[in-house]
Write an enzyme that holds these catalytic residues in place. Structure first.
Site, PDB file in Angstrom:
ATOM      1  N   GLY A   1       0.758  -1.197  -0.050  1.00 52.53           N
ATOM      2  CA  GLY A   1       0.156   0.111   0.015  1.00 52.53           C
ATOM      3  C   GLY A   1       0.907   1.181  -0.099  1.00 52.53           C
ATOM      4  CB  VAL A   2       4.205   2.302   0.687  1.00 50.02           C
ATOM      5  CG1 VAL A   2       5.339   3.088   0.225  1.00 50.02           C
ATOM      6  CG2 VAL A   2       4.296   1.747   2.177  1.00 50.02           C
TER       7      VAL A   2
ATOM      8  N   PRO B   1       7.161   7.337  -5.971  1.00 43.30           N
ATOM      9  CG  PRO B   1       8.246   9.445  -5.491  1.00 43.30           C
ATOM     10  CD  PRO B   1       7.714   8.100  -4.955  1.00 43.30           C
ATOM     11  CB  ALA B   2       6.912   6.039 -11.459  1.00 40.94           C
ATOM     12  CG  LEU B   3      12.040   8.984 -13.237  1.00 36.36           C
ATOM     13  CD1 LEU B   3      12.588   7.843 -14.339  1.00 36.36           C
ATOM     14  CD2 LEU B   3      11.719  10.308 -14.240  1.00 36.36           C
ATOM     15  N   GLY B   4      13.162   7.824 -10.141  1.00 40.67           N
ATOM     16  CA  GLY B   4      13.987   8.023  -9.266  1.00 40.67           C
ATOM     17  C   GLY B   4      15.375   8.424 -10.155  1.00 40.67           C
ATOM     18  CG  LEU B   5      19.314  10.838  -9.378  1.00 44.27           C
ATOM     19  CD1 LEU B   5      19.693  11.511 -10.831  1.00 44.27           C
ATOM     20  CD2 LEU B   5      20.071  11.975  -8.258  1.00 44.27           C
ATOM     21  N   GLY B   6      19.140   7.709  -9.836  1.00 45.92           N
ATOM     22  CA  GLY B   6      19.907   6.455  -9.473  1.00 45.92           C
ATOM     23  C   GLY B   6      21.336   7.221  -9.176  1.00 45.92           C
TER      24      GLY B   6
ATOM     25  CG  ASP C   1      18.204   3.104  -6.200  1.00 47.50           C
ATOM     26  OD1 ASP C   1      17.825   2.235  -5.384  1.00 47.50           O
ATOM     27  OD2 ASP C   1      19.174   2.875  -6.955  1.00 47.50           O
TER      28      ASP C   1
ATOM     29  CE1 TYR D   1      25.105   0.787  -6.090  1.00 44.46           C
ATOM     30  CE2 TYR D   1      23.344   2.648  -5.892  1.00 44.46           C
ATOM     31  CZ  TYR D   1      23.843   1.249  -6.499  1.00 44.46           C
ATOM     32  OH  TYR D   1      22.870   0.803  -7.286  1.00 44.46           O
TER      33      TYR D   1
ATOM     34  CE  LYS E   1      19.747  -0.788  -5.086  1.00 45.30           C
ATOM     35  NZ  LYS E   1      20.223   0.679  -5.091  1.00 45.30           N
TER      36      LYS E   1
ATOM     37  CG  HIS F   1      23.154  -4.005  -3.750  1.00 39.56           C
ATOM     38  ND1 HIS F   1      24.076  -3.078  -3.692  1.00 39.56           N
ATOM     39  CD2 HIS F   1      23.131  -4.210  -5.177  1.00 39.56           C
ATOM     40  CE1 HIS F   1      24.260  -2.348  -5.030  1.00 39.56           C
ATOM     41  NE2 HIS F   1      23.767  -2.960  -5.889  1.00 39.56           N
TER      42      HIS F   1
END
Length: 292
Positions: free
Chosen positions: A11-12, A15-20, A45, A50, A75, A108
């Site tokens: 249910g959360v 946003p479909a688009l994110g910055l990687g 993300d 990283y 991750k 990950h």
């Protein structure tokens, strides 16, 4: 048409688009995150492996955007798998990000050779979810067989499986397994930048079919590819540290692809992976300590 958000299986809303920020140098990550949030992104993300979580946190604060408006995803690296180790990995990530709660946390890699550690790590994520320290939990790079095993041995179905998906490598079997379990497919390397690997150096950005669709819509090939992800109902996390590219990648909410255009891009799949098989990654060849 816009498809700005997706709803996870618990249910959360995300946003479909994110910055990687994979391979974003730490010294460039802060400004990239701040630029993205000022552009309109609300999803970032990152990952412990990283080595730029701290800079992501600095970019969030530098942006001036309220934390409550931002969806933070990170991750746990496989060196921190195991129940107690994963809880400690979470603590390391929250300290670096400068937050008390993470919106989405993933394992990950599958760590196929020692999958019991993966199960223990996922049970730690379940406890974090139950305690409200994370809002959603998931996995990354897990095969259909690994997903089925994990689901049979744990209590919470992953909300997300982040896998390599782009027009030249769309992984239909993996996506079908995700969908069967109600798991969202999230695409890493969504434009295809990771596809230049070994002897295979084709670039989806230069594909004539995608270029023709882009010209028809008055968009770039990158924008068309990202729209293809969203029109399929997936999440995508394109990476860039250049403000103009960050803005370009976000400018995809004023058009949609026609069914025949989506099918034409679907048909470009080669079945050839860019990068190593996730199941080949183990603690002997990819194990490294995540600093405090």
């Amino acid at each position: 048409m816009t498809h700005t958000h997706v709803t996870l299986n618990n249910g959360v809303t995300m946003p479909a688009l994110g910055l990687g920020v994979y391979q974003s140098p730490p010294e460039e990550t802060t400004d990239a995150v701040a630029a993205a949030l000022r552009t309109g992104y609300r999803h970032i993300d990152t990952a412990a492996a990283y080595f730029n979580e701290r800079e992501v946190g600095e970019g969030i604060r530098k942006s001036g955007v309220d934390r409550a408006e931002i969806f933070i995803e990170t991750k746990i690296w496989m060196s921190d798998y195991g129940y107690d180790q994963t809880l400690h990995g979470f603590d390391k990530s929250t300290r670096k990000l400068g937050v008390d709660q993470i919106d989405l946390i993933l394992l990950h890699q599958p760590l196929a050779a020692e999958f019991d550690k993966t199960i223990a790590a996922y049970k730690a994520l379940e406890s974090l979810l139950a305690d409200g320290r994370v809002r959603a939990i998931g996995v990354s790079n897990q095969t259909p067989a690994e997903l089925a095993q994990l689901i049979s041995r744990t209590d919470v179905v992953p909300a997300v499986n982040q896998i390599q998906v782009h027009p030249y490598y769309s992984q239909p079997e993996w996506r079908a397994a995700n969908a069967e379990h109600g798991i969202l497919t999230q695409s890493w390397s969504p434009i295809g930048g990771s596809y230049i690997y070994g002897d295979f150096d084709k670039n989806p950005l230069e594909d004539p079919a995608i270029a023709a669709i882009a010209e028809k819509h008055g968009k770039t090939s990158a924008q068309v590819i990202l729209r293809w992800h969203l029109d399929h109902g997936w999440s995508a996390i394109p990476k860039s540290v250049k403000p103009h590219r960050i803005a370009e990648n976000f400018d995809i909410f004023d058009f949609a692809l026609a069914p025949d255009e989506i099918a034409a891009i679907d048909a470009l799949d080669t079945g050839v992976r860019g990068g190593p098989d996730p199941d080949s990654l183990n603690l002997d060849n990819y194990g490294f300590a995540i600093p405090e």
